[in-house]
Write a protein that holds these residues in place. Sequence first.
Motif, PDB file in Angstrom:
ATOM      1  N   THR A  35      35.899  22.472  30.236  1.00 40.99           N
ATOM      2  CA  THR A  35      36.242  21.589  31.151  1.00 40.99           C
ATOM      3  C   THR A  35      35.540  21.245  32.444  1.00 40.99           C
ATOM      4  O   THR A  35      35.955  20.760  33.344  1.00 40.99           O
ATOM      5  CB  THR A  35      37.580  21.610  31.339  1.00 40.99           C
ATOM      6  N   ALA A  62      39.633  13.331  29.127  1.00 40.36           N
ATOM      7  CA  ALA A  62      38.954  12.894  27.893  1.00 40.36           C
ATOM      8  C   ALA A  62      37.797  12.283  28.119  1.00 40.36           C
ATOM      9  O   ALA A  62      36.516  12.337  27.437  1.00 40.36           O
ATOM     10  CB  ALA A  62      39.720  12.152  26.834  1.00 40.36           C
ATOM     11  N   ALA A  90      45.842  19.565  26.877  1.00 38.83           N
ATOM     12  CA  ALA A  90      44.397  19.706  27.008  1.00 38.83           C
ATOM     13  C   ALA A  90      43.918  20.985  26.997  1.00 38.83           C
ATOM     14  O   ALA A  90      42.892  21.577  27.722  1.00 38.83           O
ATOM     15  CB  ALA A  90      43.983  18.912  28.098  1.00 38.83           C
ATOM     16  N   CYS A 116      45.847  14.227  30.871  1.00 38.60           N
ATOM     17  CA  CYS A 116      45.559  15.084  29.736  1.00 38.60           C
ATOM     18  C   CYS A 116      45.743  14.732  28.230  1.00 38.60           C
ATOM     19  O   CYS A 116      46.924  14.754  27.906  1.00 38.60           O
ATOM     20  CB  CYS A 116      46.056  16.497  30.000  1.00 38.60           C
ATOM     21  N   SER A 137      41.524  15.886  24.128  1.00 41.29           N
ATOM     22  CA  SER A 137      40.322  17.088  24.577  1.00 41.29           C
ATOM     23  C   SER A 137      39.805  17.721  23.456  1.00 41.29           C
ATOM     24  O   SER A 137      40.418  18.019  22.240  1.00 41.29           O
ATOM     25  CB  SER A 137      41.059  18.310  25.400  1.00 41.29           C
TER      26      SER A 137
END
Length: 346
Positions: A105, A84, A213, A127, A130
């Motif tokens: 990502t 994040a 995520a 994770c 996100s």
Amino acid sequence: MRLLAAPDKFRGTLDANGVAEAIVTGAHRCGWNTTIRPLSDGGEGFGSVLGGTKVALTVAGPLGEPVVASFSMLTPTTAVLEMASAAGRHLLVAPQGDDPLRASTKGVGELINAAVRHGATSITVGCGGSATTDGGQGAVDEILARGDLTGVTLMVATDVTTTFLDAATTFASQKGANPRQVRALRERLSELADHYLERTGIDVTSLPRSGAAGGLAGGLVTLGATLCSGFDVLADSVDLRSDVAASDLIVTGEGHLDATTLEGKTVWSLLEFVGPDLPILILCGQVEADVEEFVIKSRPGPTKVLSLSQLFGQDRSRHETTDVISDAVEFALHGDWLTQSSSTMP
């Protein structure tokens, strides 16, 4: 009597450390001794709870804009990072900043590459939180463009057990996707899974936790990563079992007690970790009644759930969170629920 303050963050208001401090303030008013142990399930705050020396750098944000992200070196060869930090939804402009089809990502891959350059041979990626549902393609492409992770042990700590394709159907709507976009994202994940299978021989669609995520977890598996519970990683790192053994009461909490809590979030993981009999007080900003009922019935020991919004109102709970947590703890510790089993509690 010793109280263990072991909460997760209240997203948008207090981090886990702040929640734990507020719990302790309320406990001290009632004469309890306390131990502070802020927790995380792999989501936001995972790295800060583990500590280490922070290394900051500029990477691509979820929509490609530069953002300052970081990883932490726990030892000269061990790093931890939160995805994040580079691709979190909190980095988007609220309330109209979501772009679920474009969110990437890539910056997470840049963070992993930077940690390797810094000397890390063991990397844990938390994770959670996100903005992305790209199946980790941005991160994987970025890592492969710079080489690979030969000689690096990569662990992915997740807060859900969702599988790869379900990352879209379960969570994409929370990231701003409309029903048409949810379908498109699932189709894209399916195509990407076929690509991963062809390239590596790994079927990410069958792996529990691979959907964490937005599928980043599954993508990193194709680079050799191992998937695990973020809570378990943290519990082992801080020797949580010793803290629990020395405690007479545990106070935990998170922002929302809802169906996702039961997917491996901190509160549910902690309940399973401590066993059935130790008294537990759960503080949450908002509580879904059916989940509260399920949690209480799942264990025979004294278990109390308090909704801060119900006790103090939503406005005060959001803007005076520290105070209402302390007040809620004081309120609970003056009750008689600690001497009752869940089956006899009103």
